[in-house]
Design a protein around this motif. Structure first.
Motif, short mmCIF file in Angstrom:
data_model
loop_
_atom_site.label_atom_id
_atom_site.label_comp_id
_atom_site.label_asym_id
_atom_site.label_seq_id
_atom_site.Cartn_x
_atom_site.Cartn_y
_atom_site.Cartn_z
N LEU B 11 0.87 -1.18 0.00
CA LEU B 11 0.00 0.00 0.00
C LEU B 11 0.90 1.22 0.00
N ARG B 12 0.70 2.09 -0.98
CA ARG B 12 1.47 3.35 -1.00
C ARG B 12 0.91 4.29 0.08
N SER B 13 1.66 5.34 0.35
CA SER B 13 1.20 6.29 1.37
C SER B 13 -0.07 7.01 0.91
N ASP B 14 -0.37 6.99 -0.42
CA ASP B 14 -1.63 7.60 -0.87
C ASP B 14 -2.76 6.57 -0.92
N ALA B 15 -2.52 5.37 -0.34
CA ALA B 15 -3.52 4.30 -0.20
C ALA B 15 -3.80 3.55 -1.49
N THR B 16 -3.07 3.84 -2.57
CA THR B 16 -3.21 2.99 -3.76
C THR B 16 -2.31 1.78 -3.59
N THR B 37 -8.39 3.33 -3.88
CA THR B 37 -7.67 3.35 -2.61
C THR B 37 -8.11 2.19 -1.73
N THR B 39 -7.56 0.02 2.24
CA THR B 39 -7.13 0.13 3.64
C THR B 39 -6.23 -1.04 4.02
N GLN B 40 -6.29 -2.13 3.24
CA GLN B 40 -5.45 -3.29 3.54
C GLN B 40 -5.33 -4.16 2.30
N THR B 53 -11.30 1.32 0.34
CA THR B 53 -11.85 2.36 1.22
C THR B 53 -13.37 2.27 1.08
N ASP B 244 18.15 5.61 7.16
CA ASP B 244 17.36 4.59 7.86
C ASP B 244 18.31 3.62 8.57
#
Lengths: 78, 409
Positions: B11-16, B37, B39-40, B53, B244
């Motif tokens: 999952l990208r940070s934009d939820a795609t 998008t 959520t999991q 979503t 990191d």
């Protein structure tokens, strides 16, 4: 040119008077650089001739003696 | 991130969602528009499913056993196994679909906080913390021990869970010790195939069973901005610590010379060390790795090859060689050899402008990253090749003239 090379080399301690016969014609803020070049054998000219145009040949010698006198070069990761 | 048998989705940070790896069954090609998008997301053997979503589930990949036939209604979590899928609905009941060779889709009734689909069995954590499993039980993988659990994961012929006392317990096949975890405390566990891994409460990944070392702990990222200042036969290498450190402080660094393999080491926080005894006739490059308590990073990007020898030994054959004064020959050859200036003819009696000087000093320093614009009022008069150099001189304080650099002077 002298100031560039001197600052490029880290601006090490240097005199601001070192016996150039044309000392007075060197801009005060360039004098340390000029004396550093002299003290390190980078230029042996005396008079220094501060406003003379530097040629590509002189530049090659100055750069070689400054950064390259010991073949010192920097290689970076792209 | 979710890993299947031979593909992975994230999952990208934009939820795609994005998938990579094996795609023979289409498991890495989401059937949804790119902008959808989620959520999991969960990746299984030949399938991937995601909770969009809004709560509906969509699956892609193999559909040989109805794995893509998602029941209607909403879900909060989904888990893809071998050839079947299970999900938790908003009312905490379960639904499973797909291949049902061993009853792996016969989800029990009741309320669950989590579910995990394995190869041909499934396990769920009830809201009271007890675990129940269904489906194939040939190795005991569907016979959980007594106790209360916070999470469970079903693998091939084994299941593992984190008990409320933060210890990991596994049941089923113990081939190669895969069901024999070390002592906790753990926060999460994955049962996998021949090996299993757990995330400790200190956020360290520990693996056990076959190939445990190959799937071991995350190491720090590689150092960046590696620079080597070379003189005849030796070099001083410096770098910037990795962004990191994977949650564990970097303890040291190792510089490697290519080819050759020797190098130098430093103890953190030092970020430079010296290498001696280099050949003065062959080009070398340098890489740096960072090490922490969990292991070593990948090597950094290598430096540009450089010969750590005295330059200008073999004079460059400039076309105007006879017009170069003796005192300048060696320097001119060095500048040419090191690509500081590549003009031919060399033109030794030509004047040097401030712009050229800026470019030469910058290149001698290794052409470090520098902008092409930095506020000189006469910027448009600076030749393009000299602009990064002029800005570098300004940033380094080598020239302090401002606002103009007078590039033609």
């Amino acid at each position: 040119m002298a100031k560039f090379l001197w600052v490029f080399s880290g601006g090490p301690d240097s005199e601001s008077e070192c016996g150039f016969v044309d000392q007075e014609s060197i801009r005060p803020d360039f004098r340390e650089g000029a004396c550093w070049l002299k003290a390190n054998g980078i230029t042996t000219n005396n008079p220094y001739r501060p406003v003379a145009q530097v040629t590509r040949g002189e530049m090659a010698a100055f750069l070689y003696r400054t950064g390259g006198h010991n073949a010192q070069w920097v290689s970076v990761a792209p | 991130m979710a890993s299947g048998a031979a593909h992975t989705c994230g999952l990208r940070s934009d939820a795609t969602v994005v998938c990579w790896g094996r795609n023979v069954e289409g498991q890495s090609s989401p059937l949804t528009p790119l902008s959808t998008t989620f959520t999991q997301v969960s990746a299984g053997r030949f399938n991937t499913c995601g909770v969009r979503t809004g709560g509906t589930v969509v699956c892609w990949g193999n559909d040989g056993f109805g794995q893509l036939a998602v029941p209607s209604g909403s879900f909060t979590r989904v888990s893809v196994g071998g050839l079947h899928v299970c999900g938790v609905r908003p009312n905490q009941t379960l639904a499973c679909w797909g291949f049902n060779s061993n009853g792996q889709t016969n989800a029990p009734t009741g309320r669950f906080s989590g579910v995990s689909a394995g190869d041909d069995h499934s396990c769920g954590v009830r809201t009271d913390g007890t675990v129940v499993c269904w489906g194939s039980n040939g190795a005991g993988q569907a016979s959980p021990p007594w106790g209360t659990f916070t999470t469970v994961d079903s693998g091939a012929t084994r299941s593992c869970g984190v008990r409320s006392d933060q210890q990991v317990v596994c049941w089923g096949s113990d081939l190669a010790g895969g069901a024999t975890p070390p002592a906790g405390p753990f926060a999460a566990v994955t049962a996998g195939g021949d090996n299993a891994c757990g995330l400790t409460s200190q956020e360290v990944v520990v693996c056990w069973g076959s190939q445990a070392s190959l799937s071991g702990s995350p190491a720090p990222g590689p150092p960046t901005n590696v620079r080597a200042r070379v003189v005849a036969g030796s070099a001083t290498v410096s770098w910037t610590p990795p962004v990191d450190d994977a949650g564990s402080p970097v303890t040291g660094y190792t510089v490697t010379v290519w080819p050759g393999g020797a190098g130098c080491t430093s103890v953190a926080p030092a970020t430079s060390c010296g290498v001696a005894g280099l050949s003065q006739s062959a080009a070398v490059r340098f890489t740096v790795t960072a090490t922490n308590a969990r292991g070593s990073s990948m090597p950094s990007a290598g430096t540009i090859p450089v010969v750590p020898g005295v330059c200008g030994v073999v004079p460059t054959a400039f076309s105007d060689e006879l017009a170069i004064p003796k005192f300048a020959k060696r320097g001119a050859s060095c500048l040419s050899e090191r690509d500081i200036t590549t003009n031919d003819p060399y033109n030794a009696y030509g004047a040097v402008s401030r712009a050229q000087m800026a470019a030469f000093l910058w290149r001698m320093a290794g052409s470090p990253p520098s902008p092409s614009s930095c506020g000189f009022a006469d910027e448009s008069f600076i030749p393009l090749f000299a602009r990064p150099g002029a800005c570098w001189l300004k940033a380094e304080g080598i020239t302090t003239v401002n606002p103009t650099i007078r590039p033609g002077s």
